[in-house]
Write an enzyme that holds these catalytic residues in place. Structure first.
Site, PDB file in Angstrom:
ATOM      1  N   PRO A 206       0.821  -1.210   0.000  1.00  0.00           N
ATOM      2  CA  PRO A 206       0.000   0.000   0.000  1.00  0.00           C
ATOM      3  C   PRO A 206       0.855   1.261   0.000  1.00  0.00           C
ATOM      4  CG  PRO A 206      -0.601  -1.439   1.845  1.00  0.00           C
ATOM      5  CD  PRO A 206       0.556  -2.070   1.158  1.00  0.00           C
ATOM      6  N   THR A 208       2.451   2.725  -2.412  1.00  0.00           N
ATOM      7  CA  THR A 208       3.614   2.808  -3.280  1.00  0.00           C
ATOM      8  C   THR A 208       3.301   3.505  -4.596  1.00  0.00           C
ATOM      9  OG1 THR A 208       3.098   0.551  -3.914  1.00  0.00           O
ATOM     10  CG2 THR A 208       4.904   0.852  -2.370  1.00  0.00           C
ATOM     11  N   GLY A 209       2.064   3.952  -4.747  1.00  0.00           N
ATOM     12  CA  GLY A 209       1.747   4.751  -5.925  1.00  0.00           C
ATOM     13  C   GLY A 209       1.097   3.991  -7.061  1.00  0.00           C
ATOM     14  N   THR A 211      -2.185   3.508  -7.606  1.00  0.00           N
ATOM     15  CA  THR A 211      -3.286   4.310  -8.119  1.00  0.00           C
ATOM     16  C   THR A 211      -2.745   5.508  -8.885  1.00  0.00           C
ATOM     17  OG1 THR A 211      -4.513   3.636  -6.162  1.00  0.00           O
ATOM     18  CG2 THR A 211      -5.440   5.419  -7.462  1.00  0.00           C
ATOM     19  N   GLU A 428      22.668 -10.050   1.962  1.00  0.00           N
ATOM     20  CA  GLU A 428      22.136 -10.091   0.596  1.00  0.00           C
ATOM     21  C   GLU A 428      23.255 -10.231  -0.428  1.00  0.00           C
ATOM     22  OE1 GLU A 428      19.115 -10.656   0.067  1.00  0.00           O
ATOM     23  OE2 GLU A 428      18.495 -10.256   2.124  1.00  0.00           O
ATOM     24  N   HIS A 431      24.078 -13.884  -0.728  1.00  0.00           N
ATOM     25  CA  HIS A 431      23.161 -14.607  -1.621  1.00  0.00           C
ATOM     26  C   HIS A 431      23.523 -14.343  -3.080  1.00  0.00           C
ATOM     27  CE1 HIS A 431      20.228 -16.064   1.233  1.00  0.00           C
ATOM     28  NE2 HIS A 431      19.859 -14.873   1.655  1.00  0.00           N
TER      29      HIS A 431
HETATM   30  P1  ADP Z   1      -1.400   2.797  -3.704  1.00  0.00           P
HETATM   31  O1  ADP Z   1      -2.505   2.885  -4.690  1.00  0.00           O
HETATM   32  O2  ADP Z   1      -0.235   2.003  -4.185  1.00  0.00           O
HETATM   33  O3  ADP Z   1      -1.829   2.361  -2.345  1.00  0.00           O
HETATM   34  P2  ADP Z   1      -1.397   5.607  -4.063  1.00  0.00           P
HETATM   35  O4  ADP Z   1      -1.180   5.727  -5.521  1.00  0.00           O
HETATM   36  O5  ADP Z   1      -2.787   5.768  -3.601  1.00  0.00           O
HETATM   37  O6  ADP Z   1      -0.813   4.260  -3.508  1.00  0.00           O
HETATM   38  O7  ADP Z   1      -0.441   6.629  -3.334  1.00  0.00           O
HETATM   39  C1  ADP Z   1      -0.887   7.489  -2.337  1.00  0.00           C
HETATM   40  C2  ADP Z   1      -0.207   8.821  -2.473  1.00  0.00           C
HETATM   41  O8  ADP Z   1       1.158   8.716  -2.144  1.00  0.00           O
HETATM   42  C3  ADP Z   1      -0.248   9.334  -3.885  1.00  0.00           C
HETATM   43  O9  ADP Z   1      -1.368  10.100  -4.103  1.00  0.00           O
HETATM   44  C4  ADP Z   1       1.011  10.153  -3.977  1.00  0.00           C
HETATM   45  O10 ADP Z   1       0.790  11.460  -3.550  1.00  0.00           O
HETATM   46  C5  ADP Z   1       1.940   9.496  -3.004  1.00  0.00           C
HETATM   47  N1  ADP Z   1       2.862   8.635  -3.727  1.00  0.00           N
HETATM   48  C6  ADP Z   1       2.941   7.281  -3.645  1.00  0.00           C
HETATM   49  N2  ADP Z   1       3.915   6.804  -4.444  1.00  0.00           N
HETATM   50  C7  ADP Z   1       4.465   7.877  -5.058  1.00  0.00           C
HETATM   51  C8  ADP Z   1       5.506   8.045  -6.012  1.00  0.00           C
HETATM   52  N3  ADP Z   1       6.211   7.000  -6.496  1.00  0.00           N
HETATM   53  N4  ADP Z   1       5.805   9.289  -6.415  1.00  0.00           N
HETATM   54  C9  ADP Z   1       5.118  10.348  -5.944  1.00  0.00           C
HETATM   55  N5  ADP Z   1       4.129  10.267  -5.049  1.00  0.00           N
HETATM   56  C10 ADP Z   1       3.787   9.043  -4.602  1.00  0.00           C
HETATM   57 ZN    ZN Z   2      18.552 -14.402   3.199  1.00  0.00          ZN
HETATM   58 MG    MG Z   3      -4.485   2.692  -4.238  1.00  0.00          MG
END
Ligand code: ADP
Ligand code: ZN
Ligand code: MG
Length: 621
Positions: A206, A208-209, A211, A428, A431
């Protein structure tokens, strides 16, 4: 962040409908009183005896008799209303006093009832219809279109998010870029008969961007983005999910090219067999089946691509991952040092930074933070600075913000200290180096000390081909790779840490199977000793067949240990001989957190060029 948005949306929606209802009722009563109340507006309510008295006094000019009411006008122009009581003599009396009876309505099917009740009802339904239409943002549909999808149409241009708003995630971005290229000009890719994937699954923890990446893909390609969250399918009415899916695809295909985005697909795409509340289970299954049918039924050549996101790929129904469906997966991992720095840069561009702020230093102390966490850090820092009345956001604010986010974060964010970092790096690197030195093992794709799930770091080997058979030699090699981490720790620090639990478990399990299932122990011979997994309740202990004698069982144990120990020795020998490469890899890991496979290979190749290979060690297998 998107979860928060959804919450607000639903809240607003509820508020909307309550307001619509209140306004609707007000408007209706107004209409009613304007149109129908007006007729009797000045009429005074009198009792039946008063009416009779007035009648007998000759004051009544005319009446309208309905089933339960008598309306009329006195000779002095005063209108009146009275409740009608059972009075068979009334008509005779009315005639006797020369009253003008303008209409006797004896049943409720009359014109008055029609106007008084049916018309408001029609208006009410029309109003409801209009309201529903408003609520789903003008999506067209029939009168009872509860199943119309709630997909919000956002023009790519107006969503405004592009890959520039995404920090790090380079691999995911480059894979998604291919999709934007296709969406911009679908025909270009088809000229040579190539087929684009229909479905792409974004997988990662969760925040990680995922969406964000999906939105950016649509924004980058400038195509409409139809997004719906898996959880939304399950709300409100039973049996609606499937028709929503149908409608979502219908809409998207009509306006191709475009992107359909199903967020949190695990909510509908969970494995079909399994426990759970019966109702939601059935609802989910219907929805999932519809989704599968839709994905089979359209051609990606038309320029529609389905993106989906999940942080729990392991619960997805395998049917979703079959070719022609979500057959391409893109990993969106927690960002490494560079990634974190880029994400900080993206979000820090929104705030006024003080000269003392060092984004790289912030990135360095935040391993394990997701993009969402980092966004939160920047935001908190800005709030803290504002609270103190500062004109710029300073490094102090960032440090305090990080503490807040660490403390408040549900996922136990790992702020590793330098010593731990070094330990994980050598582990790591161990490995990775063993894997690169053993000829039979899969090439190293990537090594990282960015924590992921329970693991503090991981080495990712990517098979070059599908493997169905593994030779005994390859299994021994795999064991050495598994143990390489622990061995590196022991070699460098003289002690081992708890970081190798998983490795030990896997190595032991593999060695045991080599003895009891694959017949690879010369001492025990090519016999099966493991119990039948389907008949585990029939007896047998410790995974061994019930007929295995205690002596043999003891031998299984010692053979397993011998095989594991052999692998330890092999790994030790390799790492000792290549200690300089090990050190180099570990220090690169401490520095950059991630080392790509080709980098591992080139460090190793350089060393082999300089000193020449030692055939006796590199050939160990
Ligand atoms: P997920 O859907 O993976 O749970 P989201 O896309 O909803 O995560 O990310 C939540 C917020 O965190 C985004 O709206 C953004 O502002 C920020 N965010 C997450 N990942 C990034 C990224 N790689 N670069 C910039 N902002 C990010
Ligand atoms: Zn290991
Ligand atoms: Mg999301």
């Amino acid at each position: 962040m998107d979860a928060k948005d959804n919450g607000q949306n639903t809240e607003r929606k509820i508020n909307f409908s309550i307001w619509y209802l209140i306004i609707g009722i007000l408007v209706l009563s107004l209409i009613r009183s304007l149109f129908f109340g007006g007729l009797y507006e000045e009429s005074s309510e009198i009792s039946y005896s008063e009416f009779k008295a007035a009648l007998r006094a000759g004051k009544v000019e005319n009446v309208t008799v309905s089933q339960d009411q008598i309306n009329g006008v006195m000779r002095d122009e005063q209108a009146f209303t009275t409740v009608r009581v059972e009075d068979p003599a009334l008509i005779t009396e009315l005639e006797a006093y020369n009253v003008d009876v303008t209409g006797i309505v004896t049943s409720d099917g009359g014109v008055g009832a029609l106007l008084g009740w049916i018309l408001p009802l029609v208006l009410m339904i029309a109003f409801w219809y209009w309201m529903l239409k408003r609520m789903r943002g003008g999506a067209s549909g029939g009168m009872f279109s509860f199943g119309k999808s709630k997909a919000r149409v956002i023009q790519g241009e107006t969503s405004g998010v592009t890959f520039r708003d995404v920090g790090g995630a380079d691999e995911a971005v480059s894979e998604l870029r291919e999709i934007t290229e296709f969406l911009k000009d679908p025909t270009r890719f088809q000229r040579l008969g190539g087929k684009m994937p229909k479905g792409v699954l974004l997988v990662g923890p969760p925040g990680t961007g995922k969406t964000l990446l999906a939105r950016a893909t649509a924004g980058e390609a400038g195509v409409p983005f139809y997004s719906i969250s898996g959880a939304e399918f399950i709300e409100m009415f039973v049996g609606v999910g499937a028709s929503r899916v149908r409608d979502l695809f219908e809409q998207a295909k009509k306006k191709a090219p475009g992107i359909i985005f199903i967020d949190e697909i695990d909510a509908i795409g969970g494995k079909r067999a399994g426990a759970g509340a019966m109702q939601t289970h059935e609802e989910r299954e219907q929805t999932l089946n519809q989704l599968l049918a839709e994905m089979d039924g359209f051609e990606s050549t038309r320029g529609v691509i389905v993106l989906a996101a999940t942080n729990r790929p392991e619960v997805l129904d395998p049917a979703l991952l079959r070719p022609g469906r979500f057959d391409r997966q893109i990993a969106v991992d927690l960002p490494d040092l560079t990634g974190r720095q880029q994400i900080l840069k993206v979000h820090a561009s929104q705030v006024v930074l003080d000269g003392d702020v060092d984004l790289e230093a912030i990135a360095r102390i935040t391993p394990g933070f997701s993009g969402a966490d980092l966004e939160n850090v920047v935001n908190q820092a800005a709030l803290l600075a504002a609270r103190d009345g500062k004109t710029t956001v300073q490094m102090r604010d960032f440090n305090e913000a990080i503490e807040r986010v660490v403390a408040g974060s549900e996922r136990r964010t790992m702020a590793m200290n330098e010593r731990e970092k070094r330990t994980v790096a050598f582990h790591e690197a161990g490995h990775a180096l063993v894997a690169s030195l053993l000829p039979g093992s899969d090439p190293v794709h990537k090594v990282t000390i960015v924590p992921r799930g329970r693991a503090l770091g991981y080495t990712w080997q990517r098979p070059t081909e599908d493997r169905y058979l593994m030779s005994e030699e390859e299994l021994h090699g795999r064991l050495a790779v598994l143990l390489g981490g622990r061995v590196a720790e022991a070699l460098v620090f003289g002690v081992v840490s708890t970081g190798a639990v998983d490795d030990l478990a896997r190595a032991t399990d593999l060695a045991r199977r080599m003895v009891t299932e694959y017949g690879m122990s010369p001492n025990l011979g090519p016999v099966r000793l493991a119990s039948d997994p389907q008949a585990f309740y029939l007896g047998g202990t410790h995974g061994l067949d019930a007929r295995v004698s205690p002596q043999t069982a003891a031998q299984v144990d010692s053979e397993t240990r011998r095989i594991v120990e052999e692998a330890v020795n092999k790994a030790w020998q390799l790492l000792e001989n290549y200690r300089d490469v090990l050190d180099e890899l570990a220090s690169r890991l401490v520095e950059h957190e991630t080392v790509e496979g080709h980098e591992v290979a080139s460090v190793l190749a350089e060393r082999l060029d300089h000193k020449g290979s030692e055939p006796d060690t590199i050939r160990v297998a």
